[in-house]
Design a protein around this motif. Structure first.
Motif, PDB file in Angstrom:
ATOM      1  N   GLY A  72       4.215   1.638  -1.210  1.00  0.00           N
ATOM      2  CA  GLY A  72       5.265   1.800  -2.393  1.00  0.00           C
ATOM      3  C   GLY A  72       6.592   2.250  -1.937  1.00  0.00           C
ATOM      4  O   GLY A  72       7.344   2.555  -2.647  1.00  0.00           O
ATOM      5  N   GLU A 102       1.021  -4.433 -13.566  1.00  0.00           N
ATOM      6  CA  GLU A 102      -0.132  -3.397 -13.362  1.00  0.00           C
ATOM      7  C   GLU A 102      -0.353  -2.731 -12.411  1.00  0.00           C
ATOM      8  O   GLU A 102      -0.518  -1.551 -12.160  1.00  0.00           O
ATOM      9  CB  GLU A 102      -1.405  -4.133 -14.219  1.00  0.00           C
ATOM     10  CG  GLU A 102      -1.295  -4.510 -15.658  1.00  0.00           C
ATOM     11  CD  GLU A 102      -1.229  -3.233 -16.295  1.00  0.00           C
ATOM     12  OE1 GLU A 102      -1.768  -1.940 -16.250  1.00  0.00           O
ATOM     13  OE2 GLU A 102      -0.407  -3.357 -17.534  1.00  0.00           O
ATOM     14  N   ASP A 103      -0.173  -3.615 -11.221  1.00  0.00           N
ATOM     15  CA  ASP A 103      -0.189  -3.254  -9.903  1.00  0.00           C
ATOM     16  C   ASP A 103       1.082  -2.178  -9.622  1.00  0.00           C
ATOM     17  O   ASP A 103       0.727  -1.226  -8.735  1.00  0.00           O
ATOM     18  CB  ASP A 103      -0.124  -4.341  -8.818  1.00  0.00           C
ATOM     19  CG  ASP A 103      -0.429  -4.132  -7.493  1.00  0.00           C
ATOM     20  OD1 ASP A 103      -1.379  -3.303  -7.314  1.00  0.00           O
ATOM     21  OD2 ASP A 103       0.489  -4.323  -6.499  1.00  0.00           O
ATOM     22  N   CYS A 104       1.987  -2.177 -10.111  1.00  0.00           N
ATOM     23  CA  CYS A 104       3.156  -1.617 -10.018  1.00  0.00           C
ATOM     24  C   CYS A 104       2.865  -0.208 -10.368  1.00  0.00           C
ATOM     25  O   CYS A 104       3.735   0.919 -10.303  1.00  0.00           O
ATOM     26  CB  CYS A 104       4.471  -2.076 -10.613  1.00  0.00           C
ATOM     27  SG  CYS A 104       5.007  -3.563  -9.557  1.00  0.00           S
ATOM     28  N   ARG A 105       1.920  -0.047 -11.592  1.00  0.00           N
ATOM     29  CA  ARG A 105       1.751   1.329 -12.205  1.00  0.00           C
ATOM     30  C   ARG A 105       1.233   2.186 -11.365  1.00  0.00           C
ATOM     31  O   ARG A 105       1.262   3.521 -11.527  1.00  0.00           O
ATOM     32  CB  ARG A 105       1.072   1.088 -13.355  1.00  0.00           C
ATOM     33  CG  ARG A 105       1.676   0.246 -14.621  1.00  0.00           C
ATOM     34  CD  ARG A 105       0.779   0.064 -15.651  1.00  0.00           C
ATOM     35  NE  ARG A 105       1.213  -0.724 -16.476  1.00  0.00           N
ATOM     36  CZ  ARG A 105       2.513  -0.599 -17.593  1.00  0.00           C
ATOM     37  NH1 ARG A 105       3.222   0.427 -17.464  1.00  0.00           N
ATOM     38  NH2 ARG A 105       2.767  -1.535 -18.238  1.00  0.00           N
ATOM     39  N   ARG A 106       0.740   1.898 -10.042  1.00  0.00           N
ATOM     40  CA  ARG A 106       0.158   2.884  -9.211  1.00  0.00           C
ATOM     41  C   ARG A 106       1.313   3.595  -8.546  1.00  0.00           C
ATOM     42  O   ARG A 106       1.069   4.664  -8.019  1.00  0.00           O
ATOM     43  CB  ARG A 106      -0.488   2.103  -8.157  1.00  0.00           C
ATOM     44  CG  ARG A 106      -1.630   1.324  -8.410  1.00  0.00           C
ATOM     45  CD  ARG A 106      -2.334   0.873  -7.371  1.00  0.00           C
ATOM     46  NE  ARG A 106      -1.704  -0.360  -6.610  1.00  0.00           N
ATOM     47  CZ  ARG A 106      -1.661  -0.512  -5.261  1.00  0.00           C
ATOM     48  NH1 ARG A 106      -2.455   0.072  -4.612  1.00  0.00           N
ATOM     49  NH2 ARG A 106      -0.855  -1.596  -4.773  1.00  0.00           N
ATOM     50  N   PHE A 107       2.594   3.177  -8.527  1.00  0.00           N
ATOM     51  CA  PHE A 107       3.681   3.706  -7.847  1.00  0.00           C
ATOM     52  C   PHE A 107       4.889   4.036  -8.733  1.00  0.00           C
ATOM     53  O   PHE A 107       5.605   5.057  -8.340  1.00  0.00           O
ATOM     54  CB  PHE A 107       4.187   2.595  -6.603  1.00  0.00           C
ATOM     55  CG  PHE A 107       3.252   2.253  -5.940  1.00  0.00           C
ATOM     56  CD1 PHE A 107       2.586   3.239  -4.713  1.00  0.00           C
ATOM     57  CD2 PHE A 107       2.728   0.907  -5.873  1.00  0.00           C
ATOM     58  CE1 PHE A 107       1.760   2.584  -3.700  1.00  0.00           C
ATOM     59  CE2 PHE A 107       1.600   0.535  -4.986  1.00  0.00           C
ATOM     60  CZ  PHE A 107       1.246   1.385  -4.023  1.00  0.00           C
ATOM     61  N   LYS A 123       0.538  -1.284  -0.021  1.00  0.00           N
ATOM     62  CA  LYS A 123       0.082   0.049  -0.120  1.00  0.00           C
ATOM     63  C   LYS A 123       0.761   1.233  -0.025  1.00  0.00           C
ATOM     64  O   LYS A 123       0.230   2.163  -0.409  1.00  0.00           O
ATOM     65  CB  LYS A 123      -0.693  -0.088   1.179  1.00  0.00           C
ATOM     66  CG  LYS A 123      -1.990  -1.206   1.171  1.00  0.00           C
ATOM     67  CD  LYS A 123      -2.854  -0.962   2.339  1.00  0.00           C
ATOM     68  CE  LYS A 123      -3.849  -2.196   2.430  1.00  0.00           C
ATOM     69  NZ  LYS A 123      -4.916  -1.804   3.652  1.00  0.00           N
ATOM     70  N   CYS A 169       9.666  -2.743  -9.012  1.00  0.00           N
ATOM     71  CA  CYS A 169       8.672  -3.666  -8.518  1.00  0.00           C
ATOM     72  C   CYS A 169       8.636  -3.472  -7.266  1.00  0.00           C
ATOM     73  O   CYS A 169       9.583  -2.800  -6.465  1.00  0.00           O
ATOM     74  CB  CYS A 169       8.785  -5.113  -8.755  1.00  0.00           C
ATOM     75  SG  CYS A 169      10.292  -6.061  -8.053  1.00  0.00           S
ATOM     76  N   SER A 195       6.622   4.884 -12.582  1.00  0.00           N
ATOM     77  CA  SER A 195       6.694   5.500 -13.930  1.00  0.00           C
ATOM     78  C   SER A 195       6.767   4.343 -14.874  1.00  0.00           C
ATOM     79  O   SER A 195       7.698   3.243 -14.618  1.00  0.00           O
ATOM     80  CB  SER A 195       7.695   6.750 -14.261  1.00  0.00           C
ATOM     81  OG  SER A 195       8.724   6.164 -14.118  1.00  0.00           O
TER      82      SER A 195
END
Length: 379
Positions: free
Chosen positions: A43, A59-64, A41, A75, A66
């Motif tokens: 990052g 895709e989950d990593c794209r929240r944190f 949660k 990651c 570039s």
């Protein structure tokens, strides 16, 4: 099993397939900055996969991160699992950073020396056919003769009884008995050969959410002999109290208890080395921490303090033996935790009140503790 190699220091850990990079980093001794306790949660546990086989949700990593960072192998260490041998680069900002820890407190109130443990040097008369008093009774009578407690008030644990006859005879019946005040009476902690009355030490520990500070004090003259500090290793399981309680709820309580003990031991070891003190001669340890930290140290489930109606398991002062919770002192040393007022007002605040002396002053005074929680005390 796969080998995880962490750059730039080339630390390695051999771990089972499916282990997270975060757990592998912990195994390699890296203090990762995990604010959320490894829940994906915050990052903060950014790492870069340099080569090897790792499984994670891009895709989950794209929240944190570039697109450029993801293309470089970025990651979350807590969400990436190791499948095969892997090399991982850990940026400096993903590690817990060194900070200055306050250990010297000017103007501290002088506290009268009143330990709960004493040493008694005794010269005993050897047994004979005319005097067949048992070894334990002979020792306890000698201790009473040195103004110690009466024999019928002193409990002698089995482990002491097992080595007592050898110590008495090797020493020519000149020994030092260590006795502690415990709930319900007294306890015989240890028996040494000869006179060791000058080597009796206690430790005071501030168990904070972020840092740990330990003071070692002579229990014969009251002098503070050494001080040391370090980070609370529980940070690797979550930066704040809420994250750690959630970590404990997910079968992590024993790990948090172990990390709390290790953090205290690191400070105790550093202080004992600086003061030239044998950890085995620390016979009393007093620990102040907030309510959750106290629960975690003792391995008590704190889960119900973060949900209505916010109930701790216990608020009273607790005591146990150092060996039972892995504290680096004499295995029979008494470990005492300060009582709490509530789940939010913990033993650390009670210790502050006592140390500042505000409860003994007639004038109005205010104490403010700005830490993980914010507490104010009006005296």
């Amino acid at each position: 099993m796969p080998t995880a190699t962490f750059l730039p220091g080339y630390r390695k850990a051999v771990v089972p397939s499916g282990t997270t990079i975060l757990d592998a980093a912990r195994a390699a001794g890296l203090p990762m900055n995990v604010v959320c306790g490894g829940q994906g949660k915050c990052g903060k546990c950014l790492v870069f996969i340099k080569d090897g086989t790792v499984s994670f949700d891009i895709e989950d990593c794209r929240r944190f991160f570039s697109n450029n960072e993801i293309a470089s192998g970025a990651c979350l260490a807590c969400r990436a699992t190791i499948v095969g041998d892997v090399r991982v680069e850990v940026p400096a900002e993903s590690l817990i950073q060194e900070q200055k820890i306050l250990v010297e407190i000017p103007g501290m109130k002088e506290v009268p020396l009143k330990p709960a443990v004493w040493k008694y040097e005794v010269h005993l008369t050897p047994p004979s056919l005319d005097d067949t008093t048992p070894d334990l009774a002979r020792l306890l009578e000698g201790i009473e003769g040195q103004e110690g407690p009466p024999p019928n008030r002193i409990y002698a644990p089995l482990e002491v009884l097992c080595y007592l006859p050898q110590v008495l005879r090797r020493s020519g019946w000149h020994v030092t008995g260590t006795v502690a005040l415990v709930p319900g009476g007294y306890r015989l902690l240890n028996v040494d050969e000869g006179d060791t009355t000058g080597r009796l030490y206690g430790a005071a520990v501030d168990l904070g959410t972020t840092t740990v500070v330990a003071y070692i004090r002579s229990l014969t003259d009251g002098r503070v002999l050494a001080t040391a500090s370090n980070y609370n290793r529980q940070i690797s399981c979550g930066e704040d109290i809420l994250s750690r309680v959630n970590f404990a709820r997910k079968s992590g309580l024993s790990r948090l208890q172990q990390l709390a003990a290790e953090s205290i031991n690191e400070s105790l070891k550093s202080a004992s080395d600086a003061g030239g003190i044998d950890l085995e001669e620390i016979f009393e340890v007093v620990i102040a921490g907030n309510t959750v930290m106290t629960h975690l140290l003792l391995g008590i489930d704190p889960s119900y303090m973060i949900a209505e109606p916010y109930i701790p398991v216990v608020r009273r002062m607790l005591s146990t033996a150092a060996g039972r919770i892995g504290i680096a002192a004499h295995r029979n040393a008494g470990v005492y935790t300060f009582p709490a007022v509530s789940n939010f007002i913990g033993g650390d605040i009670i210790a502050d009140i006592l140390a500042s002396g505000m409860a003994d002053r007639d004038e109005v005074s205010l104490m403010v503790d700005i830490g993980t929680n914010f507490e104010a005390v009006l005296g």
